[in-house]
Design a protein around this motif. Structure first.
Motif, PDB file in Angstrom:
ATOM      1  N   ASP A 223       0.828  -1.210   0.000  1.00 51.08           N
ATOM      2  CA  ASP A 223       0.000   0.000   0.000  1.00 51.08           C
ATOM      3  C   ASP A 223       0.859   1.255   0.000  1.00 51.08           C
ATOM      4  O   ASP A 223       0.647   2.197  -0.748  1.00 51.08           O
ATOM      5  CB  ASP A 223      -0.810  -0.005   1.310  1.00 51.08           C
ATOM      6  CG  ASP A 223      -2.272   0.225   1.054  1.00 51.08           C
ATOM      7  OD1 ASP A 223      -2.689   0.180  -0.102  1.00 51.08           O
ATOM      8  OD2 ASP A 223      -2.986   0.445   2.045  1.00 51.08           O
ATOM      9  N   HIS A 224       1.853   1.243   0.872  1.00 53.21           N
ATOM     10  CA  HIS A 224       2.749   2.381   1.026  1.00 53.21           C
ATOM     11  C   HIS A 224       3.496   2.648  -0.286  1.00 53.21           C
ATOM     12  O   HIS A 224       3.644   3.778  -0.723  1.00 53.21           O
ATOM     13  CB  HIS A 224       3.716   2.052   2.163  1.00 53.21           C
ATOM     14  CG  HIS A 224       4.764   3.079   2.382  1.00 53.21           C
ATOM     15  ND1 HIS A 224       4.480   4.285   2.976  1.00 53.21           N
ATOM     16  CD2 HIS A 224       6.075   3.100   2.076  1.00 53.21           C
ATOM     17  CE1 HIS A 224       5.580   4.997   3.022  1.00 53.21           C
ATOM     18  NE2 HIS A 224       6.563   4.309   2.485  1.00 53.21           N
ATOM     19  N   ASP A 227       1.353   4.220  -2.852  1.00 56.55           N
ATOM     20  CA  ASP A 227       1.270   5.678  -2.648  1.00 56.55           C
ATOM     21  C   ASP A 227       2.465   6.376  -3.277  1.00 56.55           C
ATOM     22  O   ASP A 227       2.405   7.549  -3.612  1.00 56.55           O
ATOM     23  CB  ASP A 227       1.239   6.013  -1.146  1.00 56.55           C
ATOM     24  CG  ASP A 227      -0.123   5.737  -0.547  1.00 56.55           C
ATOM     25  OD1 ASP A 227      -1.069   5.541  -1.331  1.00 56.55           O
ATOM     26  OD2 ASP A 227      -0.241   5.703   0.685  1.00 56.55           O
ATOM     27  N   ASN A 228       3.580   5.672  -3.392  1.00 55.72           N
ATOM     28  CA  ASN A 228       4.757   6.258  -4.044  1.00 55.72           C
ATOM     29  C   ASN A 228       4.786   5.966  -5.540  1.00 55.72           C
ATOM     30  O   ASN A 228       5.808   6.158  -6.195  1.00 55.72           O
ATOM     31  CB  ASN A 228       6.046   5.731  -3.406  1.00 55.72           C
ATOM     32  CG  ASN A 228       6.252   6.317  -2.026  1.00 55.72           C
ATOM     33  OD1 ASN A 228       5.765   7.400  -1.743  1.00 55.72           O
ATOM     34  ND2 ASN A 228       6.950   5.593  -1.173  1.00 55.72           N
ATOM     35  N   GLY A 460      -1.134   9.088  -8.072  1.00 51.84           N
ATOM     36  CA  GLY A 460      -1.436   7.697  -7.727  1.00 51.84           C
ATOM     37  C   GLY A 460      -0.520   6.716  -8.440  1.00 51.84           C
ATOM     38  O   GLY A 460       0.392   7.112  -9.189  1.00 51.84           O
ATOM     39  N   LYS A 598      -6.440  16.450   0.318  1.00 51.85           N
ATOM     40  CA  LYS A 598      -6.731  15.046   0.006  1.00 51.85           C
ATOM     41  C   LYS A 598      -8.179  14.943  -0.459  1.00 51.85           C
ATOM     42  O   LYS A 598      -8.973  15.843  -0.190  1.00 51.85           O
ATOM     43  CB  LYS A 598      -6.459  14.139   1.204  1.00 51.85           C
ATOM     44  CG  LYS A 598      -7.298  14.411   2.424  1.00 51.85           C
ATOM     45  CD  LYS A 598      -6.925  13.478   3.540  1.00 51.85           C
ATOM     46  CE  LYS A 598      -7.950  12.376   3.659  1.00 51.85           C
ATOM     47  NZ  LYS A 598      -8.028  11.766   4.975  1.00 51.85           N
TER      48      LYS A 598
END
Ligand SMILES: Nc1ncnc2c1ncn2[C@@H]1O[C@H](COP(=O)(O)OP(=O)(O)OP(=O)(O)O)[C@@H](O)[C@H]1O
Length: 735
Positions: A223-224, A227-228, A460, A598
């Motif tokens: 997930d992290h 995000d990158n 994204g 956000k």
């Protein structure tokens, strides 16, 4: 440093309470016998309750002195008189002052225990049937469950609003679910750091080698990294990163990964020579994108008969003669099911799109225009003379409060009616959005994708636009010629120079591009303030609202945080008639320019014509119109929509006098002031400078150090993103 003090006492009365976010204004009777107005997040607070509060005294412009709460230790009322005032307040459904009095008279200090654990005893009281007793118990228990959940979260300094989200998702059992697996808080829906979830787990005695911990860490890593920008991670890297995060052995992570694969939460597949591990949703999106593009390609449009003649007529009508590449783009749009149109500033993309729109109209195709952000859609619509919408709106996005997931009304079951879709600013479209768009296209619908592949990548996950280009499967027209009108602009010339790795001309006689040398960041910030406040409005006639300050970084004197502070002080200083509201380190004031940081699908907005809707998106910029005297909500004007933010939504907005270049992607401003000072190496790259320059329509002032400009120009290192779309489109799986 902030000075905090403590206050201990009993809640005397509640003045205001927002049940959604817990924001409360109450009167506290302190143990010293004083009544103090108190404000803060104190959900379900009711008279009679004991509180030990930490916070500080503030002077509110309207309400005078009040205690603003930071932390609270709360105890249910214990003494008879406290219980009586608690129950009499209406805190529990079905209990009014008369019943409360009878209850306390009969059960004394045991009353709350009786309600919770032995409600059948309540029927001993006159007028309380067993049905009513059960209702009273139910109301009290659900309140207690929510309170215990809040207290649990508060112990780990987690935001109280999480309790509301957890309760919506898991109902009355939320606390039990959480105790069993605190890792469900990590990442995704609830957005808690893995380390915090870990801390909770340790305090609950969950062993470090438990399967739920290792699996959660694997998912958190994926997930992290999404995000990158990464669509997948190579298996080796994923195992290594997870083992480091957990400080455990690789075998344990491998076992967890295999279990996750068995449950299809993670998909592993060979992508070229890499063993790729995907989160399920990203894998599905990538596979779908590949298959649907192939389907659109195979439905070869080729209705090109008579196209040349039509183009000739359009040229006449629009008083223009297309350059060869532009003509090719318009022609291919008619002949191909899918087309990519690329080019830097001033290379004639918009002019070509106008031609394609006119051609499609003549071909009787129902065409829609869309872009990934509101601003880009607005600009596209203005330049093309017809409505353009955001992709989200086009697809009818909705948001589920209970699952926290975004979904789209338009999809395979209910596709768009359009015969052709033209998307601008494609470089900002990420994989999930691309898959959602493709799902909504009928087989045979034409798709034209327009953009500048040298802009910064989408926020994204994915490399969609450049993967599509580099796959070599899709007809692509690259516009390279800079048109004469555009060539006159030094902004355009310098953008192209930077893109080719040449230093921009910094010699100040160029009309729309200026460089002010400031080697010291403090002086850079001072010059930026002076430019925005006086020089540009007074000497160049540019109104302040049309100037945007950009900077590569948040940090330092010339980063967003400090620039916003000094620009706010200069442009919208403290005034008695402008209310303020602080949130953490930030201070908001009526009249401030702010930005949504956000996506929030819950923010409610209203248009002047009475239309009401919800949702504000990352990057939307507006102005604070009003701050409620209680500080509990504020309204922000976004172009023509007035949005209301409650206290718990304040973390999603920030001042926007200055913003990072990344946040400005897809937006254009009449005048840009760019702070060019040294920042973290990852930010000192060509893409950042190129994107910053191309945000300016009429005027660009670079303030800073030419060495920093040079470093950025030279460094064309692009962060590699793991993505399999190009490989799949090239037929990698079939090879
Ligand atoms: N075939 C043409 N003949 C003459 N002028 C042209 C032609 N095509 C484009 N132009 C002019 O060149 C300039 C840039 O064109 P356009 O706005 O279409 O480019 P763009 O790639 O969309 O640029 P940007 O991304 O900077 O908005 C405009 O002034 C436009 O009128």
């Amino acid at each position: 440093m902030e000075e905090y003090s403590t206050l201990e006492g009993t809640v005397h009365s509640i003045i205001f309470q927002n049940p959604d976010n817990g924001y409360t204004v109450l009167r506290l009777l302190t143990d010293e016998g004083e009544v103090v107005n108190t404000v803060g997040c104190l959900p379900c607070a009711a008279p009679g309750e004991r509180m030990l509060l930490t916070g500080r005294m503030e002077v509110h412009p309207q309400h005078g002195e009040q205690f603003s709460v930071r932390d609270a230790e709360r105890r249910m009322p214990a003494e008879e008189d406290e219980i009586l005032s608690y129950l009499s307040s209406g805190a529990i459904k079905g209990v009014g002052p008369a019943t409360a009095a009878r209850m306390v008279e009969r059960f004394g200090s045991e009353t709350l225990d009786v309600i919770e654990r032995a409600p059948e005893k309540l029927t001993q009281l006159k007028g309380v049937t067993s049905k009513r007793a059960m209702e009273i118990a139910q109301s009290f228990r659900s309140q207690m469950e929510l309170r215990r959940l809040m207290e649990f979260l508060a112990r780990f300094e987690l935001p109280i609003v999480l309790a509301m989200l957890l309760e919506k998702r898991y109902g009355g059992t939320a606390l039990d679910v959480l105790r069993e697996n605190p890792y469900l808080l990590a990442g995704g829906t609830f957005g808690v750091e893995f380390s915090t979830a870990d801390e909770i787990a340790i305090s609950l005695g969950i062993p470090a080698d438990s399967a739920c911990r290792v699996e959660a860490a694997v998912l958190f890593e994926l997930d992290h990294n999404a995000d990158n920008g990464h669509v997948f991670l190579p298996r080796e890297k994923l195992i290594d990163a997870t083992a480091r995060l957990l400080e455990c052995g690789c075998e344990q992570v491998e076992r967890a990964l295999d279990d996750l694969m068995e449950r299809c939460a993670v998909v592993q597949e060979q992508v070229a020579n890499v063993t790729a591990c995907y989160l399920r949703r990203l894998y599905d999106a990538e596979r779908y994108a590949q298959r649907k593009i192939e389907l659109l390609l195979s439905a070869a449009a080729d209705q090109g008969g008579g196209v040349e003649e039509l183009i000739g007529r359009i040229e006449e009508e629009q008083g223009i003669s297309y350059a060869p590449a532009q003509r090719q783009a318009v022609e291919l749009a008619a002949r191909q099911g899918v087309l990519l149109l690329t080019g830097g500033p001033g290379t004639g993309k918009t002019t070509s799109v106008r031609g394609i729109v006119a051609l499609f109209r003549r071909m009787g195709l129902d065409t829609v225009l869309a872009a990934p952000t509101g601003r880009a859609a607005k600009r596209m619509g203005e330049l093309c003379g017809m409505e353009a919408q955001t992709i989200h709106r086009l697809l009818g996005m909705s948001f589920s409060e209970s699952t926290g997931e975004v979904s789209f009304i338009k999809g395979e079951k209910e596709p768009l009616e359009a015969d052709a879709v033209i998307v601008d600013e494609m470089s900002m479209v990420d994989l999930m959005l691309m898959a959602a768009l493709l799902r909504a296209l009928r087989p045979g619908c034409r798709l034209v994708m327009v953009g500048d592949p040298d802009q910064l990548s989408a926020v994204g996950a994915g490399n969609v636009f450049s993967d599509l280009i580099r796959s070599g499967r899709i007809a692509t027209v690259a516009l390279r010629e800079i048109f004469r009108q555009a060539e006159r602009s030094a902004i355009v010339r310098n953008a192209h120079a930077v893109n080719e790795g040449r230093l921009p001309a910094l010699d100040n006689d160029q009309g729309d591009f200026f460089f002010l040398r400031r080697r010291d960041p403090v002086r850079t910030a001072a010059t930026i303030v002076e430019l925005v406040q006086t020089r540009l409005p007074e000497k160049m006639g540019v109104p302040v609202e049309q100037i945007q300050v950009l900077t590569p970084t948040h940090k330092g004197e010339a980063g967003t945080v400090n620039l916003n502070r000094v620009l706010q002080a200069a442009l919208n200083p403290r005034r008695p008639d402008r209310r303020e509201r602080s949130w953490g380190e930030r201070l908001f004031r009526e009249g401030d320019r702010i930005m949504q940081t956000k996506n929030d699908y819950d923010v409610v907005w209203e248009k002047p014509d009475g239309t009401v809707g919800t949702g504000m998106f990352n990057g939307d910029v507006g102005r604070i119109e009003q701050i409620d005297p209680s500080g509990e909500w504020l309204t922000v004007n976004f172009d023509d929509r007035l949005a209301t933010y409650t206290a718990d939504q304040l973390s999603e907005i920030d001042l926007a006098y200055a913003m990072t270049v990344h946040k400005a992607q897809g937006s254009e401003y009449r005048c840009v002031v760019l702070s060019a000072v040294n920042a973290a190496p990852a930010l000192m790259v060509r893409g950042v400078l190129y994107t910053a320059i191309t945000r300016a329509r009429e005027l660009l002032i670079v303030v800073g150090d030419e060495a920093a400009v040079g470093r950025m120009t030279e460094n064309d290192r692009q962060q590699k993103r793991y993505s399999g779309l190009k490989w799949r489109l090239r037929g990698g799986e079939r090879a």
